[in-house]
Design a protein around this motif. Structure first.
Motif, PDB file in Angstrom:
ATOM      1  N   GLU A 113      44.169  41.050  78.555  1.00 19.73           N
ATOM      2  CA  GLU A 113      43.031  40.058  78.775  1.00 19.73           C
ATOM      3  C   GLU A 113      42.772  39.092  79.117  1.00 19.73           C
ATOM      4  O   GLU A 113      44.251  38.702  79.355  1.00 19.73           O
ATOM      5  CB  GLU A 113      42.430  40.483  77.502  1.00 19.73           C
ATOM      6  N   GLU A 114      41.904  37.819  79.442  1.00 14.92           N
ATOM      7  CA  GLU A 114      42.511  36.907  79.392  1.00 14.92           C
ATOM      8  C   GLU A 114      42.566  36.363  78.915  1.00 14.92           C
ATOM      9  O   GLU A 114      41.842  36.291  77.940  1.00 14.92           O
ATOM     10  CB  GLU A 114      40.637  36.195  80.460  1.00 14.92           C
ATOM     11  N   LYS A 115      43.363  34.978  78.747  1.00 21.22           N
ATOM     12  CA  LYS A 115      43.555  34.892  77.755  1.00 21.22           C
ATOM     13  C   LYS A 115      42.710  32.669  77.941  1.00 21.22           C
ATOM     14  O   LYS A 115      43.291  32.628  79.366  1.00 21.22           O
ATOM     15  CB  LYS A 115      44.409  34.487  76.770  1.00 21.22           C
ATOM     16  N   ILE A 116      42.657  32.047  76.855  1.00 19.73           N
ATOM     17  CA  ILE A 116      42.916  31.123  77.094  1.00 19.73           C
ATOM     18  C   ILE A 116      43.572  29.670  76.270  1.00 19.73           C
ATOM     19  O   ILE A 116      43.979  30.197  75.611  1.00 19.73           O
ATOM     20  CB  ILE A 116      41.013  30.011  76.459  1.00 19.73           C
ATOM     21  N   VAL A 117      44.357  29.209  76.666  1.00 23.65           N
ATOM     22  CA  VAL A 117      45.974  28.050  76.816  1.00 23.65           C
ATOM     23  C   VAL A 117      44.830  26.903  76.409  1.00 23.65           C
ATOM     24  O   VAL A 117      45.083  26.658  76.688  1.00 23.65           O
ATOM     25  CB  VAL A 117      46.658  28.826  77.648  1.00 23.65           C
ATOM     26  N   VAL A 118      44.815  26.907  74.404  1.00 18.15           N
ATOM     27  CA  VAL A 118      44.876  25.219  74.802  1.00 18.15           C
ATOM     28  C   VAL A 118      46.254  24.559  74.642  1.00 18.15           C
ATOM     29  O   VAL A 118      47.231  23.900  73.904  1.00 18.15           O
ATOM     30  CB  VAL A 118      43.520  24.954  73.471  1.00 18.15           C
ATOM     31  N   SER A 119      46.747  23.873  75.291  1.00 17.69           N
ATOM     32  CA  SER A 119      47.876  22.677  75.457  1.00 17.69           C
ATOM     33  C   SER A 119      47.763  21.256  74.715  1.00 17.69           C
ATOM     34  O   SER A 119      46.800  20.841  75.704  1.00 17.69           O
ATOM     35  CB  SER A 119      48.713  22.787  76.429  1.00 17.69           C
ATOM     36  N   ARG A 120      47.877  21.209  73.795  1.00 20.35           N
ATOM     37  CA  ARG A 120      47.686  19.993  73.050  1.00 20.35           C
ATOM     38  C   ARG A 120      48.748  18.750  72.937  1.00 20.35           C
ATOM     39  O   ARG A 120      49.990  18.899  73.243  1.00 20.35           O
ATOM     40  CB  ARG A 120      47.348  19.705  71.700  1.00 20.35           C
ATOM     41  N   ARG A 121      48.526  17.239  73.645  1.00 18.88           N
ATOM     42  CA  ARG A 121      49.304  16.262  74.264  1.00 18.88           C
ATOM     43  C   ARG A 121      49.990  16.132  72.362  1.00 18.88           C
ATOM     44  O   ARG A 121      48.912  15.979  71.729  1.00 18.88           O
ATOM     45  CB  ARG A 121      48.221  14.794  74.545  1.00 18.88           C
ATOM     46  N   LYS A 122      51.239  15.531  72.608  1.00 22.38           N
ATOM     47  CA  LYS A 122      52.016  15.170  71.480  1.00 22.38           C
ATOM     48  C   LYS A 122      51.622  13.610  71.492  1.00 22.38           C
ATOM     49  O   LYS A 122      51.503  12.996  72.162  1.00 22.38           O
ATOM     50  CB  LYS A 122      53.001  16.024  71.560  1.00 22.38           C
TER      51      LYS A 122
END
Length: 135
Positions: A113-122
């Protein structure tokens, strides 16, 4: 008895399609080719449905229909796999709803499945920004 009813429904549908094609006037060469393609597609769909009716219990067919409403691609994958199993002789009895669920989970595991990855800035709230607000 159900096969006879199904055959009657198919004949009635075929007559209906013929009437629609004939009532459109004299078709040109281009639309005639399109009409033949539509007929071939219709015949393939009927053949697939016939095979599925033979290999699925009514409950399993109902579940597959509901899946088709939500995820048509997944339903088509499961149908293709069932038809392949039937043609190779690997199905010895009709597929039950529980077996269909197992097949669905196997198809789901194989599909990535296509996954959406959210990377947050620290450290986005560091002290340097506060100086700008105190003007």
């Amino acid at each position: 008895m159900a096969d006879a009813e199904l055959e009657q429904i198919r004949k009635a549908r075929l007559e209906q399609l013929k009437a629609q094609g004939g009532g459109a006037g004299s078709p040109g060469a281009g639309s005639q080719g399109g009409n033949q393609a539509e007929q071939k597609q219709q015949q393939e769909a009927e053949a697939r449905q016939s095979i599925l009716n033979q290999i699925l219990h009514p409950e399993a067919a109902d579940r597959l229909g509901r899946i088709r409403l939500v995820k048509e691609e997944r339903a088509a994958d499961v149908e293709n796999r069932l038809i392949m199993l039937a043609r190779t002789g690997q199905l010895r009895q009709k597929v039950t709803e529980a077996q269909l669920k197992e097949l669905l989970s196997a198809v789901a595991e194989n599909k990535e499945e296509e996954k959406i990855v959210v990377s947050r800035r620290k450290n986005w709230d560091d002290e340097d920004d506060d100086d700008l607000l105190d003007l």
